[in-house]
Design a protein around this motif. Structure first.
Motif, PDB file in Angstrom:
ATOM      1  N   MET A 113      39.487  40.308  42.887  1.00 10.54           N
ATOM      2  CA  MET A 113      39.995  39.326  43.843  1.00 10.54           C
ATOM      3  C   MET A 113      38.941  38.285  44.154  1.00 10.54           C
ATOM      4  N   ILE A 114      37.676  38.694  44.216  1.00 10.92           N
ATOM      5  CA  ILE A 114      36.630  37.716  44.518  1.00 10.92           C
ATOM      6  C   ILE A 114      36.488  36.742  43.355  1.00 10.92           C
ATOM      7  N   ALA A 117      39.286  34.343  43.612  1.00 10.52           N
ATOM      8  CA  ALA A 117      39.129  33.369  44.698  1.00 10.52           C
ATOM      9  C   ALA A 117      38.067  32.326  44.341  1.00 10.52           C
TER      10      ALA A 117
ATOM     11  N   LEU B 225      44.923  35.873  49.335  1.00  6.28           N
ATOM     12  CA  LEU B 225      43.739  36.630  48.914  1.00  6.28           C
ATOM     13  C   LEU B 225      42.591  36.430  49.890  1.00  6.28           C
ATOM     14  N   VAL B 228      43.119  38.243  53.107  1.00  3.79           N
ATOM     15  CA  VAL B 228      42.993  39.695  52.985  1.00  3.79           C
ATOM     16  C   VAL B 228      41.543  40.102  52.738  1.00  3.79           C
ATOM     17  N   ILE B 229      40.813  39.337  51.933  1.00  2.88           N
ATOM     18  CA  ILE B 229      39.403  39.672  51.703  1.00  2.88           C
ATOM     19  C   ILE B 229      38.615  39.505  52.999  1.00  2.88           C
ATOM     20  N   VAL B 233      40.643  44.614  53.291  1.00  2.00           N
ATOM     21  CA  VAL B 233      41.783  44.967  52.471  1.00  2.00           C
ATOM     22  C   VAL B 233      42.614  46.064  53.115  1.00  2.00           C
TER      23      VAL B 233
END
Lengths: 312, 286
Positions: A113-114, A117, B225, B228-229, B233
């Motif tokens: 996810m990082i 992003a 995203l 949530v980050i 999470v």
């Protein structure tokens, strides 16, 4: 080196040399060149996915940023090709060092996810920062420059250059795979806790792998810019990262041949299909689903184990 | 002064919108450990369905509910047909959900065309509200109210009902939950329905602000995203707080540095990652 290894390398060189003979027209040679550039890009992503066991969804950063650097330095700053290429590679690699520090704060899904992003940050910057990047219109490179007295304007000469770079990439990644560092990296993939108990710095090994992947991605990015003579935010987009991930998974993560095979198949499908139907994204999505459901380990390992089964 | 008041209210409304978007994502991610990258696509699908139903003069709230249910059912099918077989295979789940999002985006483009489709807010909620002498679009406050209502309902569902207890049990120890007679796979379908329902509902409720357009999915997924980050999470309080932080940054960022708004949006995420990688409210994940 045994005979099979030498035979394998000879076969790769022969195959690369056979393409211009079999497909002399500039159009087909151009498609082959696209495929080989994406093969280099998929190989770089495979360092993360196959060897380090970390799925990245932001790898397009290392394709797009060096490509933008080449275009901007050539068009806006009027630099010569050699310093342009060197600075573009340095920028891509340095960015991977920085983003690696951020992404490696997490592992598994967090890492994914990082990277996604961070990839979106770069995409957004390219898209909105119109003064620097030209926004959605991108930057057009007027002509393919001559590199070290090597004229790249013809399809054949550029194909030869890309083939040579691909061979260098394959050779060094093959050595990387066999090196102590490659073994350490696979160790951190399979047993991170044991590796750290044995005194290895798991974080540092992963970071080095991330930078290596960033460097080879940047190499592909520079070639990408020369190839299309154009760069737009699309080079940094999530579909671009996802396509590379698909190439690796389709061919077979963790193998040397897999990403190359995957890149060739996807590029050919994309080029051929988009000239007949304009529903390429649906087809791409469908390919994702089929690949994951039917051959989760990828073509190359699948075919290899099928052949071994037959021989036994 | 007026700038700060209006932007603060806008920030709150944007935060509410972001919570409606990210609550479902956080729920599916936190409870099922599935990174549903089709969430942006489901949100966009909800917006398009809502625009179509509203075009047929349907009541706004009924259209929102119906779109949510339709998207939720699609989510159930996705989970049962594609994702259940990929349990534990994160990379496979990522690729499949991404593939689904590409298909949704492409089919929406084919079905609804490339022009943005507006969604009208309910007529009774359109007039501006006067706060401290300044006119403010009333619908934005309604979005905020919806988000808070959803937050409370979700919390009650997960913490105070039998179903919520079963879901939490299934997440903590799947084998044990099966052992005591909980039908875990049906439970997972329920969670996926809820997550996708919230995406579809959010698409319609956010519609009067965002409208439905091609690329809405790709615009919203990164926001989900980041929320949530940032929040941590799988944590609902985290998603709520994260939404309001990002909503504020988004609004003030676009007003103060329009060129860099998109990049500024990601700075708090980067900062939180460096200081506390699990997010503000997150637990340590494996």
């Amino acid at each position: 080196m045994n005979m099979r290894v030498i035979g394998g390398w000879l076969l790769v060189v022969l195959a690369l040399a056979a393409v211009p003979v079999a497909l002399p027209s500039a159009f087909y040679l151009g498609i082959a060149t696209h495929a080989l550039i994406f093969a280099i890009f998929a190989l770089s992503l495979n360092i993360l996915i196959g060897h380090a066991g970390m799925s990245s969804l932001g790898h397009a950063v290392y394709l797009g940023v060096p490509a933008y650097a080449v275009a901007w330095l050539t068009v806006q700053a009027g630099w010569q090709p050699v310093p342009t290429v060197i600075v573009a590679l340095l920028m891509g690699t340095a960015l991977s060092a920085l983003f690696g520090i951020l992404a490696l704060r997490a592992s598994g899904l967090g890492f994914l996810m990082i990277t996604l992003a961070l990839g979106q940050v770069m995409w957004g910057a390219a898209y909105r920062w119109v003064g620097l990047t030209g926004g959605d219109n991108g930057i057009r490179l007027p002509a393919r420059p001559a590199l070290l007295g090597f004229d790249l304007s013809s399809a054949l000469s550029f194909y030869v250059l890309v083939s040579i770079v691909l061979l260098i990439a394959l050779c060094s990644l093959w050595q990387f795979d066999r090196s102590a560092f490659g073994a350490c990296l696979r160790g951190t993939r399979d047993q991170p806790r044991r590796m750290s108990m044995l005194g290895h710095n798991v974080w540092l090994i992963r970071w080095a792998a991330f930078i290596t992947a960033g460097f080879w991605g940047s190499v592909a990015g520079v070639l990408y810019c020369f190839d299309y003579q154009f760069v737009s935010p699309q080079a940094l987009s999530l579909p671009q990262s996802a396509e590379a991930l698909l190439m690796v998974v389709l061919g077979g993560a963790g193998t040397l041949a897999g990403p190359v095979v995957g890149a060739i198949i996807i590029t050919v499908i994309k080029t051929v299909v988009s000239s007949y139907v304009d529903r390429w994204y649906s087809l791409l999505g469908l390919t994702f689903i089929v690949v994951v459901s039917v051959m989760p380990r990828g073509l190359v390992p699948g075919i290899a184990s099928w052949l071994r089964g037959k021989r036994a | 002064m007026q700038f700060w008041i209006v932007q603060s209210l806008n920030s709150l409304a944007m935060g509410g919108l972001l919570f409606l978007l990210s609550a479902g994502f956080s729920l599916i991610f936190g409870l099922l450990r599935i990174p549903n990258l089709a969430h942006g696509g489901l949100f966009m699908l909800g917006a398009y369905l809502g625009a179509t139903l509203l075009g047929g003069q349907m009541n706004f709230w009924l259209a929102a509910l119906l779109s949510g249910v339709a998207v939720g059912l699609l989510g159930v099918v996705l989970e049962a047909v594609l994702l259940r077989r990929l349990a534990g295979n994160e990379q496979g789940q990522v690729l499949v959900t991404l593939g689904v999002s590409f298909i949704i985006a492409d089919l929406c483009l084919m079905a609804f065309g490339g022009d943005p489709m507006p969604l009208g807010a309910p007529r009774s909620l359109r007039p501006p509200v006067f706060i401290g002498g300044f006119a403010f679009p009333g619908y934005r406050l309604v979005v905020l109210g919806c988000a808070l209502a959803v937050a409370v309902l979700l919390w009650l569902l997960l913490e105070r009902t039998r179903l919520g207890a079963m879901i939490r049990a299934g997440v903590d120890d799947r084998e044990m939950a099966r052992g005591v007679g909980i039908k875990v796979s049906r439970l997972f379908s329920a969670v996926f329905f809820l997550g996708a329902f919230l995406a579809g509902l959010g698409g319609v409720i956010g519609g009067p602000i965002l409208s439905a357009y091609p690329g809405l999915d790709a615009d919203m997924l990164p926001l989900a995203l980041v929320v949530v980050i940032l929040g941590g999470v799988g944590s609902l309080p985290g998603a709520l707080v994260g939404s309001f932080i990002i909503g504020a940054i988004y609004n003030f960022g676009s007003a103060l540095f329009p060129d860099f708004a998109y990049v500024v949006l990601f700075l708090p995420m980067v900062l939180v990652l460096v200081i506390k990688p699990t997010g503000l409210f997150g637990r340590v994940l494996r």
